[in-house]
Design a protein around this motif. Structure first.
Motif, short mmCIF file in Angstrom:
data_model
loop_
_atom_site.label_atom_id
_atom_site.label_comp_id
_atom_site.label_asym_id
_atom_site.label_seq_id
_atom_site.Cartn_x
_atom_site.Cartn_y
_atom_site.Cartn_z
N GLY A 44 0.80 -1.22 0.00
CA GLY A 44 0.00 0.00 0.00
C GLY A 44 0.83 1.27 0.00
O GLY A 44 0.35 2.34 -0.37
N LEU A 45 2.10 1.15 0.41
CA LEU A 45 2.98 2.32 0.46
C LEU A 45 3.62 2.65 -0.88
O LEU A 45 4.18 3.72 -1.04
N ILE A 46 3.55 1.72 -1.83
CA ILE A 46 4.18 1.95 -3.13
C ILE A 46 3.63 3.22 -3.77
O ILE A 46 4.38 4.06 -4.27
N ILE A 47 2.34 3.38 -3.74
CA ILE A 47 1.70 4.55 -4.31
C ILE A 47 1.56 5.66 -3.27
O ILE A 47 1.73 6.84 -3.58
N SER A 48 1.27 5.28 -2.02
CA SER A 48 1.02 6.29 -0.99
C SER A 48 2.23 7.17 -0.74
O SER A 48 2.11 8.39 -0.60
N LEU A 49 3.42 6.59 -0.66
CA LEU A 49 4.63 7.38 -0.43
C LEU A 49 4.89 8.30 -1.62
O LEU A 49 5.29 9.46 -1.45
N PHE A 50 4.66 7.79 -2.80
CA PHE A 50 4.83 8.57 -4.03
C PHE A 50 3.91 9.79 -4.02
O PHE A 50 4.34 10.92 -4.30
N THR A 51 2.65 9.56 -3.69
CA THR A 51 1.69 10.66 -3.70
C THR A 51 1.88 11.60 -2.51
O THR A 51 1.56 12.78 -2.59
N LEU A 52 2.40 11.08 -1.40
CA LEU A 52 2.66 11.92 -0.23
C LEU A 52 3.68 13.00 -0.56
O LEU A 52 3.44 14.20 -0.31
N SER A 53 4.79 12.60 -1.12
CA SER A 53 5.82 13.60 -1.45
C SER A 53 5.36 14.53 -2.56
O SER A 53 5.68 15.72 -2.55
N ALA A 54 4.58 13.99 -3.50
CA ALA A 54 4.03 14.84 -4.56
C ALA A 54 3.13 15.91 -3.95
O ALA A 54 3.22 17.09 -4.31
N GLY A 55 2.27 15.50 -3.03
CA GLY A 55 1.36 16.44 -2.39
C GLY A 55 2.10 17.47 -1.55
O GLY A 55 1.77 18.67 -1.58
N LEU A 56 3.11 17.03 -0.81
CA LEU A 56 3.88 17.96 0.02
C LEU A 56 4.63 19.00 -0.81
O LEU A 56 4.85 20.13 -0.36
N SER A 57 5.01 18.61 -2.01
CA SER A 57 5.80 19.52 -2.85
C SER A 57 4.95 20.50 -3.65
O SER A 57 5.46 21.48 -4.18
N ARG A 58 3.64 20.24 -3.74
CA ARG A 58 2.79 21.08 -4.58
C ARG A 58 2.78 22.56 -4.21
O ARG A 58 2.87 23.41 -5.11
N ARG A 89 -2.08 31.34 -10.82
CA ARG A 89 -2.46 30.14 -11.57
C ARG A 89 -1.67 28.92 -11.11
O ARG A 89 -2.22 27.82 -10.98
N GLY A 90 -0.38 29.10 -10.88
CA GLY A 90 0.42 27.99 -10.40
C GLY A 90 -0.06 27.48 -9.05
O GLY A 90 -0.13 26.27 -8.82
N ARG A 91 -0.41 28.41 -8.16
CA ARG A 91 -0.91 28.02 -6.84
C ARG A 91 -2.23 27.27 -6.95
O ARG A 91 -2.45 26.27 -6.25
N ALA A 92 -3.11 27.74 -7.84
CA ALA A 92 -4.41 27.09 -8.00
C ALA A 92 -4.23 25.67 -8.53
O ALA A 92 -4.87 24.72 -8.03
N LEU A 93 -3.37 25.50 -9.53
CA LEU A 93 -3.14 24.17 -10.08
C LEU A 93 -2.43 23.28 -9.07
O LEU A 93 -2.69 22.07 -8.99
N ALA A 94 -1.55 23.88 -8.27
CA ALA A 94 -0.89 23.10 -7.21
C ALA A 94 -1.91 22.59 -6.21
O ALA A 94 -1.83 21.45 -5.73
N THR A 95 -2.88 23.44 -5.87
CA THR A 95 -3.96 23.01 -4.96
C THR A 95 -4.71 21.82 -5.52
O THR A 95 -4.99 20.84 -4.83
N MET A 96 -5.05 21.91 -6.80
CA MET A 96 -5.75 20.79 -7.45
C MET A 96 -4.93 19.52 -7.35
O MET A 96 -5.44 18.44 -7.01
#
Length: 395
Positions: A47-61, A328-335
């Motif tokens: 379950g962490l294969i995708i979760s860790l990937f998306t966690l760092s992606a979300g934190l960096s947005r 615009r960058g902030r809005a897309l980052a939020t999405m």
């Protein structure tokens, strides 16, 4: 007679080509990762294969959104793609459970940066009334990469060991970077990169204007996290040898409909298209839950891909409609924060429900159908004139 949209310039074509290579790069390894982690002795961490990937992606947005607005779209895209290259080289070296999970976390920074810069770049160069169509075309190239990646990855894994697959993934991203350096920057008043830009104020974390479409996207992509995590094992359970087949089918089925959905959202509005997308998603998840054959699973893949093909470009265009040009960058980052959160939560919850017990497959997919149903109900209750966002234009 014009064969291509007026905005389909050479710059737009280069951007789309870069997206194709980027998505091919990190998607080609996904179907093989659950089995690879099991071979390392980390079966319980699937379950962490995708979760860790998306966690760092979300934190960096929040950072990628701010940097895209301040230092430019292109540096943000190049950084994200470079992460794919470096991490791809390191997978064969850190070939133990903790090392693998660490790299999955680092790998997520790639999607935390590249798509943010890409979407903002498209919004900069495309007319307001063509945003849905443009997002459809741009995401079409991304989908082609998502289809080609798993198919190529599955073929490579059937002939060579996974180290070859990891290196192929890494070097595919190099070509994406070479394309990016040919693009012309769209941010006019750029700021130099400094540590001050990495200090985020409270209002820079989330763009409140786009919370409604972002929340709906969270509910929709919950199913995507489920699919990424569980479908490889479910495919094997049904006797399907190529674990990338479902991903190839659903991605290919999303291709043509992206163009139609983008145009339809420009003409009829974002909300009606999103309602149809969520209905397709509910049907797809229910069908997978009760699938007992390869054909049933692949039919569900078509429905799932159709849903993704509708909600992906439509949500992006909807968010851009609601955002102000300077943010615009902030809005897309939020999405994308909500997108990564939805995928990550879906992956984590599905791994927990599944627990490597085939009897739990049905409950995993029915839970994702429930999330998609909730998204549909919210869309039904929305007042189109309040949340459509078309009146904002480029203020």
């Amino acid at each position: 007679m014009r064969l291509l949209p007026s905005f389909f310039s050479f710059q737009f074509f280069l951007l789309c080509s870069s997206s194709f290579l980027f998505f091919s790069s990190f998607n080609m390894i996904i179907p093989e990762l659950p089995a690879y982690l099991t071979s390392l002795g980390g079966e319980e961490y699937k379950g962490l294969i995708i979760s860790l990937f998306t966690l760092s992606a979300g934190l960096s947005r929040p950072f990628s959104g701010k940097l895209a607005d301040k230092i430019g779209r292109i540096p943000v895209m190049i950084f994200g793609t470079s992460v794919c290259f470096l991490v791809g080289l390191l997978y064969p070296i850190l070939n133990f459970v903790s090392g693998f999970l660490f790299l999955r976390f680092i790998h997520g920074f790639s999607t935390g940066f590249k798509p943010t810069g890409t979407s903002a770049y498209v919004a900069d160069i495309v007319p307001f009334e063509k945003r849905g169509e443009a997002m459809g075309i741009q995401s079409l190239f991304g989908s082609l990469g998502m289809a080609a990646g798993p198919a190529i990855g599955g073929w490579i894994a059937s002939y060579w060991d996974l180290d070859v697959l990891f290196y192929t993934s890494a070097f595919t991203s190099i070509f994406s970077i070479l394309i990016l350096v040919r693009l012309k920057e769209t941010v006019q008043d750029k700021e130099p990169l400094s540590l001050e830009l990495f200090r985020l104020k409270k209002e820079e974390l989330i763009e409140k204007r786009v919370l409604v479409p972002s929340s709906i996207l969270f509910l929709a992509v919950f199913s995507f996290g489920v699919v990424l995590t569980i479908i490889p094992d479910f495919s094997a359970h049904l006797g399907i040898q190529n674990k990338g087949l479902f991903f190839a089918v659903f991605t290919l089925s999303s291709l043509g409909i992206r163009l139609l959905a983008g145009k339809a959202s420009d003409r009829y509005g974002r909300i009606p298209v999103m309602r149809i997308a969520c209905l397709f998603l509910v049907f797809a998840m229910v069908l997978i839950a009760f699938a007992e054959s390869k054909n049933a699973l692949l039919l569900a893949a078509v429905l799932f891909g159709s849903s993704v093909g509708m909600y992906s470009p439509t949500t992006s265009a909807w968010v851009i409609d609601l955002s102000l040009a300077q943010f615009r960058g902030r809005a897309l980052a939020t999405m994308y924060i909500f997108l990564e959160a939805g995928i990550g939560v879906g992956a984590l919850v599905s791994g927990w429900i599944y627990s490597n017990d085939t009897a739990n497959f049905k409950w995993v997919f029915l839970s994702s159908a429930g999330m998609a149903s909730l998204a549909f109900l919210i869309l039904i209750m929305l007042r189109k004139e309040k949340y459509q966002g078309e009146v904002l234009s480029d203020q």
